[in-house]
Design a protein around this motif. Structure first.
Motif, mmCIF file in Angstrom:
data_model
loop_
_atom_site.group_PDB
_atom_site.id
_atom_site.type_symbol
_atom_site.label_atom_id
_atom_site.label_comp_id
_atom_site.label_asym_id
_atom_site.label_seq_id
_atom_site.Cartn_x
_atom_site.Cartn_y
_atom_site.Cartn_z
ATOM 1 N N GLY A 35 49.830 49.414 60.283
ATOM 2 C CA GLY A 35 48.833 50.006 59.382
ATOM 3 C C GLY A 35 47.409 49.690 59.826
ATOM 4 O O GLY A 35 46.516 50.540 59.720
ATOM 5 N N ILE A 36 47.204 48.473 60.337
ATOM 6 C CA ILE A 36 45.860 48.100 60.807
ATOM 7 C C ILE A 36 45.469 48.987 61.992
ATOM 8 O O ILE A 36 44.346 49.480 62.077
ATOM 9 N N TRP A 37 46.452 49.221 62.910
ATOM 10 C CA TRP A 37 46.148 50.071 64.075
ATOM 11 C C TRP A 37 45.841 51.504 63.634
ATOM 12 O O TRP A 37 45.035 52.190 64.239
ATOM 13 N N ASP A 38 46.491 51.929 62.571
ATOM 14 C CA ASP A 38 46.243 53.290 62.088
ATOM 15 C C ASP A 38 44.869 53.426 61.426
ATOM 16 O O ASP A 38 44.140 54.378 61.677
ATOM 17 N N ASN A 39 44.520 52.433 60.562
ATOM 18 C CA ASN A 39 43.298 52.656 59.771
ATOM 19 C C ASN A 39 42.046 51.983 60.335
ATOM 20 O O ASN A 39 40.941 52.243 59.866
ATOM 21 N N ARG A 40 42.216 51.085 61.295
ATOM 22 C CA ARG A 40 41.089 50.405 61.950
ATOM 23 C C ARG A 40 40.232 49.579 60.991
ATOM 24 O O ARG A 40 39.041 49.384 61.237
ATOM 25 N N PHE A 41 40.825 49.125 59.916
ATOM 26 C CA PHE A 41 40.166 48.103 59.089
ATOM 27 C C PHE A 41 40.625 46.753 59.602
ATOM 28 O O PHE A 41 41.809 46.424 59.502
ATOM 29 N N LEU A 42 39.714 45.966 60.168
ATOM 30 C CA LEU A 42 40.115 44.685 60.738
ATOM 31 C C LEU A 42 39.758 43.509 59.833
ATOM 32 O O LEU A 42 40.431 42.484 59.836
ATOM 33 N N THR A 43 38.661 43.645 59.099
ATOM 34 C CA THR A 43 38.227 42.554 58.214
ATOM 35 C C THR A 43 37.273 43.117 57.156
ATOM 36 O O THR A 43 37.253 44.329 56.924
ATOM 37 N N ASN A 44 36.503 42.217 56.493
ATOM 38 C CA ASN A 44 35.566 42.624 55.427
ATOM 39 C C ASN A 44 36.274 43.311 54.269
ATOM 40 O O ASN A 44 36.004 44.470 53.953
ATOM 41 N N SER A 45 37.187 42.583 53.646
ATOM 42 C CA SER A 45 37.873 43.072 52.440
ATOM 43 C C SER A 45 38.537 44.422 52.652
ATOM 44 O O SER A 45 38.279 45.370 51.908
ATOM 45 N N GLY A 46 39.397 44.483 53.650
ATOM 46 C CA GLY A 46 40.166 45.698 53.900
ATOM 47 C C GLY A 46 41.313 45.847 52.915
ATOM 48 O O GLY A 46 41.470 45.033 51.992
ATOM 49 N N PRO A 47 42.140 46.874 53.113
ATOM 50 C CA PRO A 47 43.225 47.142 52.160
ATOM 51 C C PRO A 47 44.286 46.034 52.089
ATOM 52 O O PRO A 47 44.815 45.773 51.004
ATOM 53 N N LEU A 48 44.605 45.364 53.199
ATOM 54 C CA LEU A 48 45.614 44.300 53.141
ATOM 55 C C LEU A 48 45.064 43.079 52.407
ATOM 56 O O LEU A 48 45.779 42.401 51.663
ATOM 57 N N HIS A 49 43.786 42.828 52.609
ATOM 58 C CA HIS A 49 43.090 41.755 51.892
ATOM 59 C C HIS A 49 43.193 42.005 50.384
ATOM 60 O O HIS A 49 43.565 41.106 49.611
ATOM 61 N N ALA A 50 42.921 43.224 49.978
ATOM 62 C CA ALA A 50 42.999 43.569 48.539
ATOM 63 C C ALA A 50 44.433 43.424 48.023
ATOM 64 O O ALA A 50 44.662 42.909 46.921
ATOM 65 N N ARG A 51 45.395 43.846 48.847
ATOM 66 C CA ARG A 51 46.796 43.727 48.417
ATOM 67 C C ARG A 51 47.221 42.273 48.280
ATOM 68 O O ARG A 51 47.934 41.913 47.340
ATOM 69 N N LEU A 52 46.785 41.432 49.225
ATOM 70 C CA LEU A 52 47.180 40.016 49.150
ATOM 71 C C LEU A 52 46.519 39.334 47.947
ATOM 72 O O LEU A 52 47.163 38.549 47.252
ATOM 73 N N GLU A 53 45.259 39.642 47.687
ATOM 74 C CA GLU A 53 44.609 39.053 46.507
ATOM 75 C C GLU A 53 45.361 39.433 45.233
ATOM 76 O O GLU A 53 45.608 38.594 44.363
ATOM 77 N N ALA A 54 45.737 40.709 45.143
ATOM 78 C CA ALA A 54 46.455 41.170 43.948
ATOM 79 C C ALA A 54 47.827 40.509 43.847
ATOM 80 O O ALA A 54 48.249 40.085 42.763
ATOM 81 N N ALA A 55 48.517 40.394 44.985
ATOM 82 C CA ALA A 55 49.856 39.791 44.974
ATOM 83 C C ALA A 55 49.776 38.312 44.581
ATOM 84 O O ALA A 55 50.616 37.813 43.831
ATOM 85 N N LEU A 56 48.751 37.621 45.077
ATOM 86 C CA LEU A 56 48.608 36.199 44.733
ATOM 87 C C LEU A 56 48.209 36.035 43.270
ATOM 88 O O LEU A 56 48.658 35.101 42.597
ATOM 89 N N SER A 57 47.367 36.939 42.776
ATOM 90 C CA SER A 57 46.995 36.901 41.356
ATOM 91 C C SER A 57 48.238 36.969 40.492
ATOM 92 O O SER A 57 48.392 36.209 39.539
ATOM 93 N N ARG A 58 49.134 37.884 40.847
ATOM 94 C CA ARG A 58 50.379 38.030 40.084
ATOM 95 C C ARG A 58 51.243 36.789 40.227
ATOM 96 O O ARG A 58 51.752 36.248 39.260
#
Ligand SMILES: *Cc1c(COP(=O)(O)O)cnc(C)c1O
Length: 383
Positions: A35-58
């Motif tokens: 997914g990272i290779w597809d979307n080229r978001f490497l850092t700075n609060s990318g989509p995986l960062h948001a997903r991990l924050e949400a998963a840890l919150s839960r």
């Protein structure tokens, strides 16, 4: 040179390692990387960062989680934003009361945040800060309390919380060892004003390197996030100087792949810990540090105190284990207050830290990881 022999024992085939980091199935990590290779978001609060924050919150039951690049920077960030989150009555307050029985990062973070550590003694059962010693150390110069849940054993959160409230002091927990511990019906990481988790390779849950600050509200999470992104307010405004403490998408991917397995890992650690505890129950002079009274312990480590009745001291036992190919660690020895960078702090005077000193002389951590083979564990027990 006995210390060296223990620390750098070669990783031969028959060596029993102290820790062995958990990894998820490679294919699950790879599909996230794709997914990272597809979307080229490497850092700075990318989509995986948001997903991990949400998963840890839960997972933690903590609504305000801020991912950071490691726990040390997370702790510095928490202390640097205190002025915005909890202003002090004394603008010159510069002292942070902490434990000498921890990894050096705890005190380093205090100093790197611009404060000075004040060491208070520990409790002989939990090995964590003694609340009475903390209260005695409070002066008008005290800015905050930084406690550590050593080995995932909870601090006396009620007493420390009451002291913090009584004196109007922020309470920060270094919860680097505490991931997955549940106490009083909640995640251990949700106590205090801030709790800092480490996701370093050697911890119960890892993202290779990484960490999180568990914040009390949205405003303090925003302050931590901003601080860890250079203090950037918006495209043109920087209100205060921050640093780069961001967690990359690659690390977030590791965390997302890892998280579904952490409960299994903790259960497997518990089985290993139980076998040790049963084997040592009848051995005079070996005291296991077990976490009684928690809803769930994470079995981060298996510390024992080698007491007088045993016949060998902790150093000699560590040597004997090393000779048998078993890596142990005198963790935490020496005390932070005995390290040359902190030796000159007034509260480092050994006379004020008798319990910490004795525990540090006696402690030894045994090999513990989720897939430690039974035969290897039997070798540890036999020594
Ligand atoms: C590992 C550890 C830290 C530092 O964590 P990093 O994520 O490596 O910065 C801090 N405190 C304690 C008690 C630790 O064990």
């Amino acid at each position: 040179m006995r210390k060296k022999a223990v620390a750098v024992a070669p990783l031969e085939m028959d060596t029993v390692r102290l820790v062995r980091p958990s990894l998820p199935p490679l294919s699950e990590f790879q599909s996230l990387i794709k997914g990272i290779w597809d979307n080229r978001f490497l850092t700075n609060s990318g989509p995986l960062h948001a997903r991990l924050e949400a998963a840890l919150s839960r997972y933690l039951g903590a609504p305000h989680v801020s991912l950071v690049s490691n726990a040390t920077l997370g702790a510095i960030a928490a202390m640097r934003v205190l002025g915005q989150v909890r202003p002090s009555a004394n603008p010159h307050a510069s002292e942070v009361i902490t434990t000498p029985f921890s990894f050096v990062a705890t005190s380093n973070a205090i100093r790197m945040a611009g404060f000075e550590p004040v060491f208070a003694d520990i409790d002989p059962q939990s090995l964590n800060l003694c609340p009475e010693a903390v209260e005695r150390a409070i002066t008008p110069a005290t800015r905050a309390i930084m406690a550590v849940h050593a080995f995932g054993v909870p601090c006396d959160v009620d007493a420390l919380g009451a002291i913090a409230r009584k004196y109007g002091l922020p309470l920060i927990y270094d919860a680097a060892h505490g991931f997955g511990v549940r106490h009083r019906g909640q995640a251990l990481a949700t106590f205090g004003d801030f709790s800092v988790l480490s996701f370093h390779a050697t911890k119960v849950f890892n993202t290779f390197e990484g960490g999180a600050v568990i914040c009390p509200n949205a405003a303090s999470k925003a302050a931590i996030d901003k601080f860890c992104n250079h203090g950037i307010e918006d495209a043109e405004e920087i209100a205060f100087a921050g640093f780069n403490g961001k967690l990359s998408e690659l690390h977030a991917a590791a965390g997302l792949a890892q998280l579904p397995y952490v409960d299994e890992d903790i259960a497997a650690r518990g089985i290993v810990a139980r076998r040790y505890a049963d084997a040592f129950a009848g051995i005079a002079g070996i005291r296991c540090i077990l976490s009684e009274g928690v809803d769930r312990h994470n079995h981060y480590a298996f510390p024992v105190l080698v007491e007088e009745g045993y016949g060998l001291d902790a150093a000699a036992l560590a040597d004997a284990m090393a000779e048998a190919g078993i890596i142990t660690r005198r963790y935490f020895h020496p005390l932070i207050s005995d390290m040359s960078v902190y030796r000159n702090v007034p509260s480092s005077d050994p006379a004020g830290l008798p319990v910490a000193r004795q525990v540090s002389e006696r402690v030894l951590c045994l090999p513990l990881y989720p897939d430690l083979p039974v035969e290897e564990q039997e070798r540890v027990i036999d020594v």
